[in-house]
Design a protein around this motif. Structure first.
Motif, short mmCIF file in Angstrom:
data_model
loop_
_atom_site.label_atom_id
_atom_site.label_comp_id
_atom_site.label_asym_id
_atom_site.label_seq_id
_atom_site.Cartn_x
_atom_site.Cartn_y
_atom_site.Cartn_z
N UNK A 105 47.80 85.49 26.12
CA UNK A 105 47.62 84.05 25.93
C UNK A 105 48.77 83.23 26.46
N UNK A 106 49.91 83.88 26.75
CA UNK A 106 51.09 83.18 27.28
C UNK A 106 51.13 83.18 28.80
N UNK A 107 50.13 83.75 29.45
CA UNK A 107 50.11 83.85 30.91
C UNK A 107 49.43 82.63 31.54
N UNK A 108 49.87 82.31 32.75
CA UNK A 108 49.22 81.27 33.55
C UNK A 108 49.18 81.71 35.00
N UNK A 109 48.15 81.28 35.75
CA UNK A 109 48.10 81.62 37.18
C UNK A 109 49.18 80.88 37.95
N UNK A 110 49.72 81.54 38.96
CA UNK A 110 50.70 80.86 39.84
C UNK A 110 50.20 80.87 41.28
N UNK A 111 48.93 81.18 41.46
CA UNK A 111 48.25 81.08 42.75
C UNK A 111 46.86 80.54 42.48
N UNK A 112 46.13 80.20 43.53
CA UNK A 112 44.76 79.73 43.35
C UNK A 112 43.83 80.92 43.12
N UNK A 113 42.66 80.67 42.54
CA UNK A 113 41.68 81.73 42.34
C UNK A 113 41.26 82.33 43.69
N UNK A 114 41.13 81.48 44.69
CA UNK A 114 40.78 81.97 46.02
C UNK A 114 41.83 82.96 46.51
N UNK A 115 43.10 82.62 46.33
CA UNK A 115 44.19 83.51 46.74
C UNK A 115 44.10 84.85 45.98
N UNK A 116 43.84 84.78 44.68
CA UNK A 116 43.75 86.00 43.86
C UNK A 116 42.65 86.91 44.38
N UNK A 117 41.47 86.35 44.64
CA UNK A 117 40.35 87.16 45.12
C UNK A 117 40.65 87.77 46.48
N UNK A 118 41.20 86.98 47.38
CA UNK A 118 41.52 87.50 48.71
C UNK A 118 42.62 88.56 48.64
N UNK A 119 43.56 88.36 47.75
CA UNK A 119 44.65 89.33 47.56
C UNK A 119 44.08 90.67 47.12
N UNK A 120 43.16 90.67 46.17
CA UNK A 120 42.57 91.92 45.68
C UNK A 120 41.65 92.55 46.70
N UNK A 121 40.91 91.72 47.45
CA UNK A 121 40.03 92.25 48.49
C UNK A 121 40.81 92.95 49.60
N UNK A 122 42.03 92.52 49.82
CA UNK A 122 42.82 93.02 50.95
C UNK A 122 43.43 94.38 50.68
N UNK A 123 43.38 94.86 49.45
CA UNK A 123 44.02 96.16 49.13
C UNK A 123 43.12 96.96 48.20
N UNK A 124 42.90 98.20 48.57
CA UNK A 124 42.12 99.11 47.73
C UNK A 124 43.11 99.94 46.92
#
Length: 531
Positions: A105-124
């Protein structure tokens, strides 16, 4: 927001225990980006808050609540148990989820959701810190192999005396236990992001190897070893990105760093997806980071200097060359969002018993006579805790570091009634301070023992001398308590040895902020006032 390109779908595992409004905003933010959330709301939290939180998401297919709520305790297996329950819930509820990301509950995003999805897609790969438990230097202070080779039945923060006594007893009796031979013990941050197939393997492994869970149940701080060890056991090394996806830092005294409004630019520049811990007071920071998460096609300039810069500055502080003031000079407040509960009683054994019962019933960090007793069990805080003189001189910093160490916003301390100057200081702080007086009866036998303990009498003292001494001692004790009462502290409560448990339950419930029934159970402790 999501684009037309096929992206990862994240099931966020959200561990939380307070601030229903903030949790609601966090869940809405994450699901608005097309992702899923499985919520575990600590069973120690209010049932009404839990029901109100659930009602906010009735009929929302993107939100699931853990099937069972666990009472979570810092450093305990219960944190892993809660995570496993929420992971199973998410795995079953969201078959389309490709990744499972653990958040608090103390966490917050420091990137956009688009960035997060692309970041995860780029690495298996699975993103999780996983360092060798014995060979790495991940553990900076405190227990190391003792976390594993001894059984930890008691909680260090709520029952410190029993916790350390149990370790000592096992050491004396030679009760070391073997670590599972087929596992290479690993350690790392609690916060990770794992692929769906890894989660599936992990759940199957846990179900088929019950001995693994039995071992980790009595290790200390298993949230830093359980997933880290099993992922390394089940997944090839080339498929593990050995890092945490969540940005977090620790001070030069091993305390987690809290981020405030002026950290916005620093956080966005880090090569991470989320950050913790965000201060409850940092409303502007949370609003700005929430807005960033919803942006599309934003470019992030990642310099990733946060830890190096922080390490450099705190390193200068270690050798006295930092331009900025030291921690205890700079942070002159415990914190506006925190609640400090003080128990005062001349009969230390009575106060310790109360703290022991409160710790078991509420899981609140409960520390005995911190400023009165040099042997009080304490974590390693870099030396500030070493002597009574240091503790008292840097008292606000000391207490703030304990709040940070236990990652809590509520804590109980014991103070001797003679420490009126400390009470005044704590009540002048920005934190919410409460005081509970334990009003005891002082019979002649107790006063004679007290006189011997403080050196005013010995085994050779005659009855005649005691007859002259005891009235003065009794008057001194009365004056100390009357001086405290004369201060008229705003949140002052009292329980009495002469009162029935039903009478003591009401002030105890208000002092602790707990239900009347739980307070009554504590007040009914039959040995509480025994000498």
């Amino acid at each position: 927001m999501r684009t037309d390109t096929k992206m990862a779908t994240v099931a966020f595992i959200l561990l939380c225990h307070k601030d229903r409004e903030a949790i609601t905003a966090q869940v809405e933010r994450l699901t608005a980006a097309g992702d899923k959330v499985a919520v575990h709301f600590d069973a120690r939290a209010s049932q009404s808050d839990y029901e109100a939180l659930r009602s906010n998401f009735v009929g929302n297919p993107d939100v699931a609540f853990a099937k069972t709520r666990v009472k979570c305790g810092w450093g305990e297996w219960s944190l892993v148990a809660a995570t496993l329950i929420a992971v199973r819930t998410a795995f079953e509820a969201f078959p389309e989820a490709t990744h499972f990301y653990l958040l608090s509950g103390d966490c917050m995003p420091i990137k956009s959701a688009q960035y997060v999805h692309e970041y995860l897609d780029a690495r298996d790969a699975d993103i999780i810190e996983s360092f060798d438990f014995f060979e790495s230097d991940w553990i900076k202070t405190g227990l190391r192999e003792e976390r594993l080779i001894y059984r930890h039945i008691f909680n260090e923060r709520t029952q410190p005396r029993r916790y350390y006594a149990a370790i000592k007893l096992q050491q004396v009796l030679g009760l070391k236990r073997a670590i599972p031979a087929d596992l290479r013990m690993m350690i790392g941050s609690q916060w990770w992001c794992l692929r769906r197939r890894t989660i599936e393997k992990l759940l199957q492994f846990v179900d088929q190897n019950k001995g693994i869970e039995r071992f980790f149940r009595t290790t200390w701080i298993p949230d830093e070893t359980f997933f880290q060890t099993l992922v390394r056991h089940l997944v090839a090394e080339v498929e593990i990105d050995c890092r945490t996806p969540t940005f977090l830092m620790f001070s030069d005294y091993g305390m987690p760093v809290t981020f405030y409004n002026d950290h916005f630019d620093l956080l966005l520049a880090q090569d991470y997806l989320f950050a913790r811990k965000i201060s409850a007071e940092a409303e502007e920071l949370k609003a700005r980071l929430g807005a960033v998460y919803a942006e599309v096609d934003r470019n992030f300039s990642v310099s990733d200097e946060g830890r190096r810069l922080h390490g450099f500055l705190t390193g200068r502080g270690r050798i006295g060359q930092r331009f900025a003031p030291r921690f205890w000079e700079r942070d002159a407040t415990i914190g506006r969002e925190r609640t400090l509960m003080l128990v005062t009683c001349k009969k230390w054994h009575v106060a310790k018993r109360l703290l022991d019962r409160v710790g078991m019933a509420t899981n609140l960090p409960a520390i005995e006579f911190l400023f009165d007793e040099g042997s009080t069990p304490l974590p390693d805080l870099g030396g500030i805790e070493a002597t009574l003189d240091k503790r008292s001189r840097h008292r606000r910093a000391m207490v703030r570091m304990l709040f940070d160490y236990y990652e809590t916003d509520r804590m109980i301390l014991c103070l001797d009634p003679s420490r009126l100057h400390l009470l005044r200081d704590f009540f002048s702080d920005r934190c919410e301070t409460r005081l509970l007086e334990i009003d005891c009866q002082y019979g002649d036998d107790y006063l004679q023992g007290h006189a011997r303990r403080v050196g005013l009498a010995s085994e050779m003292t005659t009855e005649a001398n005691f007859a002259a001494l005891l009235p003065t001692l009794r008057n001194d004790l009365t004056r100390e308590i009357e001086a405290i009462r004369d201060e008229r502290f705003p949140e002052f409560f009292r329980i009495k040895e002469t009162a029935a448990p039903e009478e003591n339950a009401a002030p105890l419930a208000k002092f602790l902020g707990i239900e009347h029934e739980k307070a009554l159970d504590i007040a009914r402790t039959d040995y509480l006032f025994a000498d």
